[in-house]
Design an enzyme around this catalytic site. Structure first.
Site, PDB file in Angstrom:
ATOM      1  N   GLY A  46       0.830  -1.200   0.000  1.00 28.18           N
ATOM      2  CA  GLY A  46       0.000   0.000   0.000  1.00 28.18           C
ATOM      3  C   GLY A  46       0.861   1.246   0.000  1.00 28.18           C
ATOM      4  N   GLN A  51       3.028   9.941   0.936  1.00 35.59           N
ATOM      5  CA  GLN A  51       4.333   9.270   0.852  1.00 35.59           C
ATOM      6  C   GLN A  51       5.080   9.574  -0.444  1.00 35.59           C
ATOM      7  OE1 GLN A  51       2.562   5.275   2.143  1.00 35.59           O
ATOM      8  NE2 GLN A  51       4.640   5.182   2.982  1.00 35.59           N
ATOM      9  N   CYS A  88       6.372  -0.236   6.587  1.00 35.42           N
ATOM     10  CA  CYS A  88       5.942   0.957   5.857  1.00 35.42           C
ATOM     11  C   CYS A  88       7.053   1.347   4.902  1.00 35.42           C
ATOM     12  CB  CYS A  88       5.682   2.085   6.855  1.00 35.42           C
ATOM     13  SG  CYS A  88       5.215   3.645   6.094  1.00 35.42           S
ATOM     14  N   HIS A 130      -3.605   0.980   7.927  1.00 31.85           N
ATOM     15  CA  HIS A 130      -2.287   1.617   7.865  1.00 31.85           C
ATOM     16  C   HIS A 130      -2.292   2.808   6.905  1.00 31.85           C
ATOM     17  CE1 HIS A 130       2.274   1.391   7.759  1.00 31.85           C
ATOM     18  NE2 HIS A 130       2.003   2.107   6.695  1.00 31.85           N
ATOM     19  N   GLU A 131      -2.837   2.599   5.712  1.00 35.03           N
ATOM     20  CA  GLU A 131      -2.811   3.672   4.701  1.00 35.03           C
ATOM     21  C   GLU A 131      -3.746   4.820   5.071  1.00 35.03           C
ATOM     22  OE1 GLU A 131      -0.372   3.578   2.818  1.00 35.03           O
ATOM     23  OE2 GLU A 131       0.065   1.465   3.109  1.00 35.03           O
ATOM     24  N   HIS A 134      -2.150   7.194   7.416  1.00 35.14           N
ATOM     25  CA  HIS A 134      -1.227   8.143   6.767  1.00 35.14           C
ATOM     26  C   HIS A 134      -1.927   9.447   6.403  1.00 35.14           C
ATOM     27  CE1 HIS A 134       2.686   6.303   6.199  1.00 35.14           C
ATOM     28  NE2 HIS A 134       2.160   5.175   5.742  1.00 35.14           N
TER      29      HIS A 134
HETATM   30 NI    NI Z   1       3.073   3.341   5.450  1.00 34.64          NI
END
Ligand code: NI
Length: 150
Positions: A46, A51, A88, A130-131, A134
């Site tokens: 992901g 990012q 990550c 998790h994403e 972010h």
């Molecule tokens: Ni990440």
């Protein structure tokens, strides 16, 4: 399509809140295509737009060859628990033990702005959580029980 640079641990951008996407245009589609390329090149499951340095609420997730693009995603249901290793792409060579829900349902928009819901379990559920974190500047290292470095 192009590979973009991944923002790494220590860059304050990772702590910023991403903005709601309002324009579903070529610029967004190029971003999503580049994010997918970048995620695949880095062998990740992901990637969030922040990012690659773009503060937009856009995420790509790919688990078991299923690629999902999520724009303005929100978790609408979470059930069960799983405890396992998580990493990550912004923290290369590191993993941590993180507890996440086992099943997660997300409401989002696709690249054309159309709303949909998608459910995932196990690794997919972990990737959604998790994403989406972010997008609010949250990082898994904040909630990891222990960290393992390569
Ligand atoms: Ni990440």
């Amino acid at each position: 399509m192009a590979i973009r640079n991944i923002v790494k641990n220590g860059d304050g951008l990772l702590r910023k809140k991403s903005r709601v996407v309002e324009q579903f245009d070529q610029r967004l589609w190029t971003l999503l295509d580049d994010m997918t390329d970048t995620m695949r090149k880095a062998d990740g499951a992901g990637l969030a737009a922040v990012q690659v340095g773009v503060l937009k609420r856009a995420v790509v997730v790919e688990v078991d060859d299923q690629l999902i693009e999520l724009i303005n995603p929100v978790i609408i249901e979470a059930k069960g628990k799983q405890r396992g290793a998580e990493g990550c792409l912004s923290f290369p060579g590191e993993w941590g033990t993180v507890t996440r829900p086992m099943h997660v349902t997300v409401k989002a928009q696709d690249r054309y702005g159309k709303e949909f819901t998608v459910s995932g379990s196990e690794l997919m559920a972990r990737a959604f959580c998790h994403e989406l974190d972010h997008l609010d500047g949250k990082l898994y290292v904040d909630i990891a029980e222990e960290m393992i470095k390569e």
